[in-house]
Design a protein around this motif. Sequence first.
Motif, mmCIF file in Angstrom:
data_model
loop_
_atom_site.group_PDB
_atom_site.id
_atom_site.type_symbol
_atom_site.label_atom_id
_atom_site.label_comp_id
_atom_site.label_asym_id
_atom_site.label_seq_id
_atom_site.Cartn_x
_atom_site.Cartn_y
_atom_site.Cartn_z
ATOM 1 N N TRP A 79 0.879 -1.288 -0.012
ATOM 2 C CA TRP A 79 0.090 0.094 0.071
ATOM 3 C C TRP A 79 0.677 1.341 -0.085
ATOM 4 N N THR A 80 0.260 2.195 -0.711
ATOM 5 C CA THR A 80 1.142 3.561 -0.734
ATOM 6 C C THR A 80 0.194 4.620 -0.586
ATOM 7 N N PHE A 81 0.435 5.630 0.458
ATOM 8 C CA PHE A 81 -0.519 6.823 0.708
ATOM 9 C C PHE A 81 0.352 7.825 0.607
ATOM 10 N N ILE A 82 -0.408 8.795 -0.012
ATOM 11 C CA ILE A 82 0.161 10.078 -0.034
ATOM 12 C C ILE A 82 -0.721 11.091 0.542
ATOM 13 N N ILE A 83 -0.375 11.760 1.573
ATOM 14 C CA ILE A 83 -1.392 12.530 2.508
ATOM 15 C C ILE A 83 -0.792 13.887 2.531
ATOM 16 N N LYS A 84 -1.716 15.026 2.262
ATOM 17 C CA LYS A 84 -1.319 16.361 2.380
ATOM 18 C C LYS A 84 -1.674 17.121 3.578
ATOM 19 N N ASN A 85 -1.152 18.403 3.906
ATOM 20 C CA ASN A 85 -1.241 19.259 4.926
ATOM 21 C C ASN A 85 -1.585 18.456 6.168
ATOM 22 N N VAL A 86 -0.561 17.917 6.672
ATOM 23 C CA VAL A 86 -0.588 16.706 7.699
ATOM 24 C C VAL A 86 -0.123 17.325 9.061
ATOM 25 N N LEU A 87 -0.730 17.029 10.119
ATOM 26 C CA LEU A 87 -0.373 17.182 11.373
ATOM 27 C C LEU A 87 0.045 16.089 12.047
ATOM 28 N N ILE A 88 1.296 15.907 12.422
ATOM 29 C CA ILE A 88 1.777 14.548 12.828
ATOM 30 C C ILE A 88 1.962 14.677 14.301
ATOM 31 N N LYS A 89 1.700 13.770 15.100
ATOM 32 C CA LYS A 89 1.754 13.834 16.616
ATOM 33 C C LYS A 89 2.506 12.723 16.792
ATOM 34 N N MET A 90 3.840 12.687 17.546
ATOM 35 C CA MET A 90 4.661 11.823 18.017
ATOM 36 C C MET A 90 4.787 11.484 19.336
ATOM 37 N N SER A 91 4.619 10.303 19.967
ATOM 38 C CA SER A 91 4.961 10.482 21.435
ATOM 39 C C SER A 91 5.644 9.148 21.477
#
Length: 131
Positions: A79-91
Amino acid sequence: MSAPAYYELYRRSTIGATLTDALDTLISDEKIQPQLAMRILANFDRIISENLKLENNIAKSRLTFKGVLSTYNFCDDVWTFIIKNVLIKMSDVSAGSTEGGSSSSNSSVDSEITVDKFKIVACNSRRAGDI
């Protein structure tokens, strides 16, 4: 019977690209044969894949993201996904998080970033035909 094949996905990571560059240099300097370089890269693919699968692995971060799905594709069990205008939260789930999700020390471990474009490539942990 041949050895199981592993995805070559991590060769495009920083460490994979650096390894490939080093092997190319060794080949051009005639220090090693191209066949040896291919065996080293195959071993790299195996080691990375096996270590990321381990339950007690050092990769214990949680990533959540929210954005607009631009493109998706499914080909050859990948699977390949391209996502735009992304808010990424890392914990970091190994540092200070509790089962209930409440932790007073989460502020030092969590971080957020916004990016224009985010690409996800997802594959099965086992190749097609593997048991």
